[in-house]
Design a protein around this motif. Structure first.
Motif, mmCIF file in Angstrom:
data_model
loop_
_atom_site.group_PDB
_atom_site.id
_atom_site.type_symbol
_atom_site.label_atom_id
_atom_site.label_comp_id
_atom_site.label_asym_id
_atom_site.label_seq_id
_atom_site.Cartn_x
_atom_site.Cartn_y
_atom_site.Cartn_z
ATOM 1 N N PHE A 1 0.896 -1.149 0.000
ATOM 2 C CA PHE A 1 0.000 0.000 0.000
ATOM 3 C C PHE A 1 0.933 1.197 0.000
ATOM 4 C CE2 PHE A 1 -3.103 -2.935 2.237
ATOM 5 C CZ PHE A 1 -3.791 -3.208 1.074
ATOM 6 N N PHE A 2 1.428 1.476 -1.177
ATOM 7 C CA PHE A 2 2.517 2.431 -1.365
ATOM 8 C C PHE A 2 2.359 3.063 -2.744
ATOM 9 C CE2 PHE A 2 6.467 2.962 -3.752
ATOM 10 C CZ PHE A 2 7.078 3.950 -3.001
ATOM 11 N N ASN A 3 2.633 4.348 -2.834
ATOM 12 C CA ASN A 3 2.653 4.955 -4.166
ATOM 13 C C ASN A 3 3.239 6.359 -4.128
ATOM 14 O OD1 ASN A 3 2.123 5.118 -7.008
ATOM 15 N ND2 ASN A 3 0.391 3.746 -6.674
ATOM 16 N N MET A 4 3.533 6.870 -5.335
ATOM 17 C CA MET A 4 3.954 8.257 -5.472
ATOM 18 C C MET A 4 2.683 9.080 -5.624
ATOM 19 S SD MET A 4 6.723 9.634 -8.109
ATOM 20 C CE MET A 4 7.939 10.345 -7.039
ATOM 21 N N LEU A 5 2.606 10.217 -4.945
ATOM 22 C CA LEU A 5 1.382 11.027 -4.962
ATOM 23 C C LEU A 5 1.498 12.256 -5.848
ATOM 24 C CD1 LEU A 5 0.646 10.902 -1.135
ATOM 25 C CD2 LEU A 5 -0.569 9.671 -2.923
ATOM 26 N N SER A 6 2.700 12.728 -6.047
ATOM 27 C CA SER A 6 2.916 13.946 -6.847
ATOM 28 C C SER A 6 4.400 13.977 -7.215
ATOM 29 C CB SER A 6 2.560 15.187 -6.035
ATOM 30 O OG SER A 6 3.432 15.280 -4.923
ATOM 31 N N TYR A 7 4.775 14.918 -8.100
ATOM 32 C CA TYR A 7 6.193 14.938 -8.488
ATOM 33 C C TYR A 7 6.852 16.303 -8.417
ATOM 34 C CZ TYR A 7 4.700 16.665 -13.072
ATOM 35 O OH TYR A 7 4.167 17.422 -14.077
ATOM 36 N N ASN A 8 6.103 17.379 -8.171
ATOM 37 C CA ASN A 8 6.728 18.709 -8.227
ATOM 38 C C ASN A 8 6.131 19.650 -7.181
ATOM 39 O OD1 ASN A 8 8.320 20.816 -9.139
ATOM 40 N ND2 ASN A 8 6.828 21.454 -10.684
ATOM 41 N N PRO A 9 6.474 19.492 -5.893
ATOM 42 C CA PRO A 9 7.466 18.567 -5.349
ATOM 43 C C PRO A 9 6.894 17.150 -5.248
ATOM 44 C CG PRO A 9 6.506 19.853 -3.573
ATOM 45 C CD PRO A 9 5.895 20.366 -4.842
ATOM 46 N N ALA A 10 7.801 16.201 -5.065
ATOM 47 C CA ALA A 10 7.388 14.794 -5.043
ATOM 48 C C ALA A 10 7.023 14.354 -3.622
ATOM 49 C CB ALA A 10 8.520 13.928 -5.581
ATOM 50 N N TYR A 11 5.863 13.718 -3.507
ATOM 51 C CA TYR A 11 5.428 13.117 -2.242
ATOM 52 C C TYR A 11 5.152 11.637 -2.463
ATOM 53 C CZ TYR A 11 4.779 17.702 -0.078
ATOM 54 O OH TYR A 11 4.982 18.952 0.446
ATOM 55 N N LEU A 12 5.472 10.819 -1.445
ATOM 56 C CA LEU A 12 5.192 9.383 -1.468
ATOM 57 C C LEU A 12 4.269 9.042 -0.313
ATOM 58 C CD1 LEU A 12 8.745 7.726 -1.729
ATOM 59 C CD2 LEU A 12 7.183 8.263 -3.594
ATOM 60 N N MET A 13 3.525 7.943 -0.425
ATOM 61 C CA MET A 13 2.749 7.487 0.734
ATOM 62 C C MET A 13 2.919 5.989 0.970
ATOM 63 S SD MET A 13 -0.222 5.582 0.568
ATOM 64 C CE MET A 13 -0.870 4.581 -0.738
ATOM 65 N N ILE A 14 2.850 5.634 2.251
ATOM 66 C CA ILE A 14 2.886 4.227 2.681
ATOM 67 C C ILE A 14 1.680 4.065 3.592
ATOM 68 C CG2 ILE A 14 4.188 2.478 3.972
ATOM 69 C CD1 ILE A 14 6.386 4.873 4.093
ATOM 70 N N SER A 15 0.948 2.957 3.474
ATOM 71 C CA SER A 15 -0.160 2.735 4.397
ATOM 72 C C SER A 15 0.092 1.428 5.145
ATOM 73 C CB SER A 15 -1.479 2.690 3.628
ATOM 74 O OG SER A 15 -2.543 2.456 4.514
ATOM 75 N N ALA A 16 0.240 1.531 6.464
ATOM 76 C CA ALA A 16 0.598 0.362 7.280
ATOM 77 C C ALA A 16 -0.531 0.009 8.231
ATOM 78 C CB ALA A 16 1.872 0.652 8.071
ATOM 79 N N GLY A 17 -0.850 -1.275 8.285
ATOM 80 C CA GLY A 17 -1.782 -1.769 9.298
ATOM 81 C C GLY A 17 -1.071 -1.768 10.651
ATOM 82 N N CYS A 18 -1.744 -2.266 11.687
ATOM 83 C CA CYS A 18 -1.121 -2.302 13.018
ATOM 84 C C CYS A 18 -0.603 -3.703 13.323
ATOM 85 C CB CYS A 18 -2.142 -1.876 14.068
ATOM 86 S SG CYS A 18 -2.439 -0.097 14.036
ATOM 87 N N LYS A 19 0.173 -3.813 14.403
ATOM 88 C CA LYS A 19 0.635 -5.122 14.864
ATOM 89 C C LYS A 19 -0.566 -5.840 15.481
ATOM 90 C CE LYS A 19 5.412 -3.793 15.766
ATOM 91 N NZ LYS A 19 6.551 -3.826 16.678
ATOM 92 N N ALA A 20 -0.422 -7.141 15.745
ATOM 93 C CA ALA A 20 -1.538 -7.946 16.258
ATOM 94 C C ALA A 20 -2.129 -7.350 17.538
ATOM 95 C CB ALA A 20 -1.067 -9.374 16.489
ATOM 96 N N ASP A 21 -1.294 -6.685 18.361
ATOM 97 C CA ASP A 21 -1.802 -6.103 19.624
ATOM 98 C C ASP A 21 -2.390 -4.700 19.421
ATOM 99 O OD1 ASP A 21 0.407 -4.509 19.185
ATOM 100 O OD2 ASP A 21 1.466 -5.082 21.012
ATOM 101 N N GLY A 22 -2.477 -4.270 18.161
ATOM 102 C CA GLY A 22 -3.080 -2.964 17.866
ATOM 103 C C GLY A 22 -2.103 -1.797 17.936
ATOM 104 N N SER A 23 -0.809 -2.088 18.236
ATOM 105 C CA SER A 23 0.176 -0.990 18.285
ATOM 106 C C SER A 23 0.695 -0.699 16.876
ATOM 107 C CB SER A 23 1.332 -1.344 19.224
ATOM 108 O OG SER A 23 1.997 -2.487 18.742
ATOM 109 N N LYS A 24 1.275 0.491 16.704
ATOM 110 C CA LYS A 24 1.771 0.890 15.384
ATOM 111 C C LYS A 24 2.969 0.030 14.964
ATOM 112 C CE LYS A 24 0.425 5.749 15.549
ATOM 113 N NZ LYS A 24 0.853 7.139 15.762
#
Ligand SMILES: Cc1cc2nc3c(=O)[nH]c(=O)nc-3n(C[C@H](O)[C@H](O)[C@H](O)COP(=O)(O)O)c2cc1C
Length: 216
Positions: free
Chosen positions: A45-68
């Motif tokens: 769950f990752f992608n480039m969002l723009s290029y001028n300036p360039a932004y990237l995004m990552i989308s992470a679920g949580c660990k089994a105990d609900g922590s980041k």
């Protein structure tokens, strides 16, 4: 067929949803904890969002105990991360780095990868990767989940330095993407590589207008 993704009444043996927006590029993300421990993990769950300036995004679920996940914590705490491009040559090591979730273990060292220095951030780059982007943290967007593990944190970072291994820049000045062979996620346990490319020319303004003019 159709189904409600909140109920998952698809009647299929496996949830098909992750196989329907594909291929998903893989952000192989290095970061460092506030205590200085290195971390490396893949995110599709990752992608480039723009290029001028360039932004990237990552989308992470949580660990089994609900922590980041460590990647999210590290980026929020230190304000830096690096996108390393995963390709055919690094596919097995990329996968290995996803299994270690002990925050005291540096996956880059543990998996026999070589750390390389960045220009703008303290986070190491994976030397074996064909391209990298050094990023500074922009913001987190929290996406509610149906259970603690499925709460996602979408991290957005701004690209402040780009690296490309010169071996992959052709004589025409273009990045030879088929030589790099980046890998991407499909559904289920499947991946694909980029090995064949086709081009399509953009239409000129005159070409776009021609059908309307002809219709008058
Ligand atoms: C190809 C691949 C793609 C992945 N994509 C994601 C993703 O988009 N989001 C996510 O939360 N986990 C994803 N994972 C699982 C994480 O890599 C895994 O949970 C990892 O241990 C997280 O590490 P961290 O706790 O050090 O951040 C993926 C795993 C693989 C192998």
């Amino acid at each position: 067929m159709f189904y409600d993704p909140d109920i998952n009444d698809h009647g299929l043996p496996y949830n098909p949803i992750k196989g329907l927006v594909v291929p998903r590029p893989i952000g192989w993300i290095s970061s460092v904890s506030a205590e200085g421990v290195g971390n490396l993990a893949p995110f599709s769950f990752f992608n480039m969002l723009s290029y001028n300036p360039a932004y990237l995004m990552i989308s992470a679920g949580c660990k089994a105990d609900g922590s980041k996940k460590d990647t999210v914590l590290n980026i929020e705490e230190t304000g830096e991360f690096v996108f390393n491009m995963a390709n055919w040559d690094t596919r097995k090591k990329m996968s290995d780095t996803s299994w270690i979730d002990d925050s005291k273990i540096d996956e880059m060292k543990e998996c026999g990868l070589t750390p390389a220095r960045g220009q703008r951030v303290k986070v190491p780059l994976v030397k074996e990767a064909p391209a990298h982007m050094e990023c500074v943290y922009h913001k987190t967007i929290e996406l509610p989940g149906h259970d603690p593990e499925s709460v996602h944190h979408m991290i957005i970072g701004r690209v402040v330095m780009v690296h490309i291994n010169d071996d992959y820049v052709g004589g025409d000045g273009l990045v030879d993407i088929c030589k790099i062979k980046p890998i991407a996620r499909l559904g289920y346990m499947d991946y694909c590589t980029v090995e064949e490319v086709f081009s399509m020319k953009k239409k000129t303004v005159e070409e776009k207008l021609t059908p309307k003019i002809a219709a008058k």
